[in-house]
Design a protein around this motif. Structure first.
Motif, PDB file in Angstrom:
ATOM      1  N   ALA A  48      50.631-103.558  29.379  1.00  0.00           N
ATOM      2  CA  ALA A  48      51.024-102.194  28.923  1.00  0.00           C
ATOM      3  C   ALA A  48      52.064-101.780  30.167  1.00  0.00           C
ATOM      4  N   VAL A  49      51.657-102.065  31.358  1.00  0.00           N
ATOM      5  CA  VAL A  49      52.637-101.589  32.589  1.00  0.00           C
ATOM      6  C   VAL A  49      52.944-102.677  33.419  1.00  0.00           C
ATOM      7  N   PRO A  50      53.861-103.661  33.337  1.00  0.00           N
ATOM      8  CA  PRO A  50      54.065-104.611  34.084  1.00  0.00           C
ATOM      9  C   PRO A  50      54.041-104.584  35.690  1.00  0.00           C
ATOM     10  N   ALA A  51      53.423-105.530  36.146  1.00  0.00           N
ATOM     11  CA  ALA A  51      53.153-105.280  37.640  1.00  0.00           C
ATOM     12  C   ALA A  51      52.326-104.132  38.322  1.00  0.00           C
ATOM     13  N   ALA A  52      52.096-103.226  37.754  1.00  0.00           N
ATOM     14  CA  ALA A  52      51.580-102.117  38.240  1.00  0.00           C
ATOM     15  C   ALA A  52      49.987-102.354  38.743  1.00  0.00           C
ATOM     16  N   GLY A  53      49.321-102.871  37.820  1.00  0.00           N
ATOM     17  CA  GLY A  53      47.950-103.210  38.449  1.00  0.00           C
ATOM     18  C   GLY A  53      47.667-104.031  39.691  1.00  0.00           C
ATOM     19  N   GLY A  54      48.742-105.144  39.612  1.00  0.00           N
ATOM     20  CA  GLY A  54      48.715-105.953  40.940  1.00  0.00           C
ATOM     21  C   GLY A  54      49.124-105.211  42.160  1.00  0.00           C
ATOM     22  N   MET A  55      50.194-104.389  42.037  1.00  0.00           N
ATOM     23  CA  MET A  55      50.632-103.480  43.181  1.00  0.00           C
ATOM     24  C   MET A  55      49.682-102.531  43.186  1.00  0.00           C
ATOM     25  N   LEU A  56      48.736-102.141  42.468  1.00  0.00           N
ATOM     26  CA  LEU A  56      47.777-101.276  43.085  1.00  0.00           C
ATOM     27  C   LEU A  56      46.688-102.016  44.063  1.00  0.00           C
ATOM     28  N   LEU A  57      46.366-103.134  43.497  1.00  0.00           N
ATOM     29  CA  LEU A  57      45.430-104.144  44.293  1.00  0.00           C
ATOM     30  C   LEU A  57      46.024-104.340  45.557  1.00  0.00           C
ATOM     31  N   ALA A  58      47.219-104.791  45.791  1.00  0.00           N
ATOM     32  CA  ALA A  58      48.045-104.826  46.790  1.00  0.00           C
ATOM     33  C   ALA A  58      48.182-103.731  47.798  1.00  0.00           C
ATOM     34  N   GLY A  59      48.446-102.686  47.330  1.00  0.00           N
ATOM     35  CA  GLY A  59      48.038-101.427  48.057  1.00  0.00           C
ATOM     36  C   GLY A  59      46.989-101.043  48.790  1.00  0.00           C
ATOM     37  N   LEU A  60      45.821-101.472  48.101  1.00  0.00           N
ATOM     38  CA  LEU A  60      44.503-101.429  48.634  1.00  0.00           C
ATOM     39  C   LEU A  60      44.237-102.327  49.804  1.00  0.00           C
ATOM     40  N   ILE A  99      60.161 -99.351  34.663  1.00  0.00           N
ATOM     41  CA  ILE A  99      58.993 -98.426  34.730  1.00  0.00           C
ATOM     42  C   ILE A  99      57.894 -98.739  35.322  1.00  0.00           C
ATOM     43  N   GLY A 100      57.303-100.286  34.898  1.00  0.00           N
ATOM     44  CA  GLY A 100      56.171-100.761  35.558  1.00  0.00           C
ATOM     45  C   GLY A 100      56.371-101.187  36.852  1.00  0.00           C
ATOM     46  N   VAL A 101      57.516-101.638  37.386  1.00  0.00           N
ATOM     47  CA  VAL A 101      57.691-102.032  38.860  1.00  0.00           C
ATOM     48  C   VAL A 101      57.809-100.643  39.557  1.00  0.00           C
ATOM     49  N   LEU A 102      58.490 -99.454  39.124  1.00  0.00           N
ATOM     50  CA  LEU A 102      58.549 -98.313  39.935  1.00  0.00           C
ATOM     51  C   LEU A 102      57.243 -97.515  39.881  1.00  0.00           C
ATOM     52  N   GLY A 103      56.668 -97.479  38.844  1.00  0.00           N
ATOM     53  CA  GLY A 103      55.133 -97.087  38.603  1.00  0.00           C
ATOM     54  C   GLY A 103      54.221 -97.706  39.715  1.00  0.00           C
ATOM     55  N   GLY A 104      54.251 -99.217  39.640  1.00  0.00           N
ATOM     56  CA  GLY A 104      53.462 -99.747  40.663  1.00  0.00           C
ATOM     57  C   GLY A 104      53.559 -99.685  42.167  1.00  0.00           C
ATOM     58  N   ALA A 105      55.070 -99.416  42.303  1.00  0.00           N
ATOM     59  CA  ALA A 105      55.536 -99.095  43.675  1.00  0.00           C
ATOM     60  C   ALA A 105      54.733 -97.647  44.371  1.00  0.00           C
ATOM     61  N   ALA A 106      54.753 -96.758  43.244  1.00  0.00           N
ATOM     62  CA  ALA A 106      54.084 -95.519  43.639  1.00  0.00           C
ATOM     63  C   ALA A 106      52.566 -95.728  43.682  1.00  0.00           C
ATOM     64  N   LEU A 107      51.830 -96.587  42.933  1.00  0.00           N
ATOM     65  CA  LEU A 107      50.470 -96.723  43.084  1.00  0.00           C
ATOM     66  C   LEU A 107      50.323 -97.458  44.205  1.00  0.00           C
ATOM     67  N   PHE A 108      51.073 -98.388  44.585  1.00  0.00           N
ATOM     68  CA  PHE A 108      51.015 -99.107  46.081  1.00  0.00           C
ATOM     69  C   PHE A 108      50.920 -98.350  47.157  1.00  0.00           C
ATOM     70  N   VAL A 109      51.947 -97.086  47.013  1.00  0.00           N
ATOM     71  CA  VAL A 109      51.882 -96.119  48.364  1.00  0.00           C
ATOM     72  C   VAL A 109      50.593 -95.206  48.322  1.00  0.00           C
ATOM     73  N   VAL A 110      50.128 -94.871  47.086  1.00  0.00           N
ATOM     74  CA  VAL A 110      49.355 -93.911  46.846  1.00  0.00           C
ATOM     75  C   VAL A 110      47.732 -94.786  47.205  1.00  0.00           C
ATOM     76  N   ALA A 111      47.756 -95.790  46.916  1.00  0.00           N
ATOM     77  CA  ALA A 111      46.300 -96.645  47.065  1.00  0.00           C
ATOM     78  C   ALA A 111      46.373 -97.000  48.508  1.00  0.00           C
ATOM     79  N   ALA A 112      47.507 -97.500  49.289  1.00  0.00           N
ATOM     80  CA  ALA A 112      47.489 -97.863  50.735  1.00  0.00           C
ATOM     81  C   ALA A 112      47.019 -96.599  51.424  1.00  0.00           C
ATOM     82  N   PHE A 113      47.512 -95.399  51.109  1.00  0.00           N
ATOM     83  CA  PHE A 113      47.024 -94.320  51.949  1.00  0.00           C
ATOM     84  C   PHE A 113      45.492 -93.996  51.639  1.00  0.00           C
ATOM     85  N   ALA A 114      45.216 -94.010  50.396  1.00  0.00           N
ATOM     86  CA  ALA A 114      43.805 -93.719  50.177  1.00  0.00           C
ATOM     87  C   ALA A 114      42.891 -94.544  50.715  1.00  0.00           C
TER      88      ALA A 114
END
Length: 185
Positions: free
Chosen positions: A115-127, A44-59
């Motif tokens: 709480a959510v593995p890898a999601a925060g890092g994937m958010l930063l990488a998406g930015l 769930i952490g990696v899948l949520g992180g992937a979604a955050l990555f895409v949203v952050a990259a577009f934003a």
């Protein structure tokens, strides 16, 4: 136009520097966060992180895009009396002025893995990925107009398209030590 001697920094180099730092801090935080089981579990952490990555990259790609275009469109030619800041000096100055912000973002991304593995890092990488795409877009504009876009570093404290930036200045494509888009020549 301001008369006298002053310094200019490349807009694309500022954007690319921010992208590089966010990307690598995000990759390290996500890579470390994968090994933390977390409350939600790795999947769930990696899948949520992937979604955050895409949203952050577009934003990151879309934020202030019109402002960049407007400032570049009405940019004036830089006078001969200005000093063009080296690409490395621009990158080093940007990183030094934001070192605590970067450290805090990295710490929060790592801590969020509990709480959510890898999601925060994937958010930063998406930015970082979105900002890199923005730097590529600036490079395309520079190639299409056969000009390089510069900003005064003291105006760009909150970013090269912040409200504190009154205008950009342009030079020919051979000025400075960075190619269109902020890459090395």
């Amino acid at each position: 136009m301001v008369r006298g001697t002053y310094v200019l920094a490349r807009v694309a180099v500022l954007v690319r520097t921010e992208a590089r730092w966010l990307w690598w801090l995000g990759v390290v935080a996500a890579g470390t966060g994968v090994f933390v089981p977390g409350l939600t579990g790795r999947r769930i952490g990696v899948l949520g992180g992937a979604a955050l990555f895409v949203v952050a990259a577009f934003a990151a790609f879309l934020v202030r895009r019109r402002r960049y275009a407007a400032l570049a469109g009405r940019a004036e030619r830089a006078p001969r009396s200005v000093f063009l800041q080296d690409r490395r000096v621009t990158a080093r100055g940007w990183a030094r002025s934001r070192r605590w912000w970067l450290l805090g973002a990295f710490a929060v991304a790592l801590a969020s893995s509990a709480a959510v593995p890898a999601a925060g890092g994937m958010l930063l990488a998406g930015l970082g990925a979105g900002l890199w795409a923005k730097a590529v877009g600036i490079g395309r504009w520079e190639r299409a107009h056969d000009e390089l876009v510069w900003v005064r570093p003291e105006h760009a404290g909150r970013g090269p398209a912040a409200p504190s930036v009154p205008s950009y200045e342009t030079t020919g494509p051979a000025a400075g030590d960075a190619a269109p888009g902020g890459t090395r020549r």
